[in-house]
Scaffold this motif. Sequence first.
Motif, short mmCIF file in Angstrom:
data_model
loop_
_atom_site.label_atom_id
_atom_site.label_comp_id
_atom_site.label_asym_id
_atom_site.label_seq_id
_atom_site.Cartn_x
_atom_site.Cartn_y
_atom_site.Cartn_z
N ASP A 97 -2.08 6.66 -2.37
CA ASP A 97 -2.27 7.88 -1.59
C ASP A 97 -3.59 7.75 -0.83
O ASP A 97 -4.35 6.79 -1.00
CB ASP A 97 -2.25 9.12 -2.50
N GLU A 98 -3.91 8.73 0.01
CA GLU A 98 -5.10 8.65 0.84
C GLU A 98 -6.38 8.60 0.01
O GLU A 98 -7.35 7.93 0.38
CB GLU A 98 -5.15 9.85 1.80
N GLU A 99 -6.39 9.30 -1.13
CA GLU A 99 -7.59 9.31 -1.97
C GLU A 99 -7.87 7.91 -2.53
O GLU A 99 -9.02 7.44 -2.54
CB GLU A 99 -7.40 10.31 -3.12
N LYS A 109 5.11 0.23 6.88
CA LYS A 109 3.99 1.09 7.21
C LYS A 109 2.78 0.23 7.61
O LYS A 109 2.49 -0.78 6.97
CB LYS A 109 3.61 1.97 6.01
N LYS A 128 -6.84 5.08 -1.19
CA LYS A 128 -7.23 4.22 -0.07
C LYS A 128 -8.71 4.38 0.24
O LYS A 128 -9.43 3.39 0.47
CB LYS A 128 -6.39 4.55 1.17
N ASP A 129 -9.19 5.63 0.25
CA ASP A 129 -10.61 5.88 0.53
C ASP A 129 -11.49 5.24 -0.53
O ASP A 129 -12.56 4.69 -0.24
CB ASP A 129 -10.87 7.38 0.60
N GLU A 185 -11.52 1.45 0.03
CA GLU A 185 -12.28 1.13 1.23
C GLU A 185 -13.76 0.90 0.94
O GLU A 185 -14.43 0.12 1.63
CB GLU A 185 -12.16 2.27 2.26
N SER A 221 0.81 -1.22 0.00
CA SER A 221 0.00 0.00 0.00
C SER A 221 0.84 1.27 0.00
O SER A 221 0.28 2.37 0.04
CB SER A 221 -0.95 0.00 1.20
#
Length: 329
Positions: free
Chosen positions: A289-291, A314, A293-294, A297, A285
Amino acid sequence: MAGSNFVDYVKIFCRSGAGGQGSAHLHRDKLTMKGGPDGGDGGRGGHIIIRANAQLWTLIHLRFSRHVFAKDGGSGGQSRSTGYEGADEIIEVPLGTVARDAETGEVIFDVTEDGESKVLVKGGRGGLGNWNFRSSTNQTPRYAQQGEERVERAVILELKVLADVGLVGFPSVGKSTLLSVVSAAKPKIADYPFTTLVPNLGIVGYRDNRSFVMADIPGIIEGAHEGRGLGLRFLRHIERNSVLLFMVAADSNDIHNEYKILLNELKQFNPELLDKKRLLAITKSDMLDEELKDEIELDLPEIPRVFISSVAQKGLMELKDMIWRAINS
């Protein structure tokens, strides 16, 4: 674990010892011409015994010793002396070994604790001497019992590794890499499928000097329960794990679908595996990036999950926390 030394399945032929014959002796000495019966009992034949040894991790020592014979019991003697017991044969095996009848497939027993011993094949009982058959109407019996015959049995010994958490995933998703990072285990790691050919165990350190055992098995592919890939040979090693950690790579085309395929393979192999606690780790992972991952999800199964990267280290502590909660819940 060296692949050439790891043996988790052997078939052995066992034969217990026969019981000794009882004695039909009649007492005689220089002062007694016609003494009564004093024949002793025969000794018990030797058992075949399975004993768990925590220092063993493979059944390789039985690969070339597949015939195990116990000793016969001794015959009874005069003066009511009992024959000697036949020496038992003790087979030492790793913890988690299951003994099955080779003809019926029935589970005889398993051993899971260090030093635990169980009789696999009983030795024959010794015959009774004529001392036991005396009575008011039969004061000089001139007969005694034969000992019981030997018992022969073909047995399959099957090793199922003992671990708190088992890693389940397709080849090359990072199972061995994770194990090498969170424990002192050194599994083989390479950039081609089925690098792992045998199960690997590692002790994972946790907070406050606590730890748990993690097991990595060879990768599963769709159709494994039908014998594809390495087939179901190693699936039995996760039957004893209390928690199953499913691992799917972040660059998978469909993470949820891969999870369903893995789950179905376990179901086809043994439906009881679905009763175990399940966790999900999205590996590699560090490329997300966070976007992203969201977005991922939104289509993940409804089980505890975490994004990790073994190479970048991580999410590993978060993963350990999740595993520890599952083990102790």
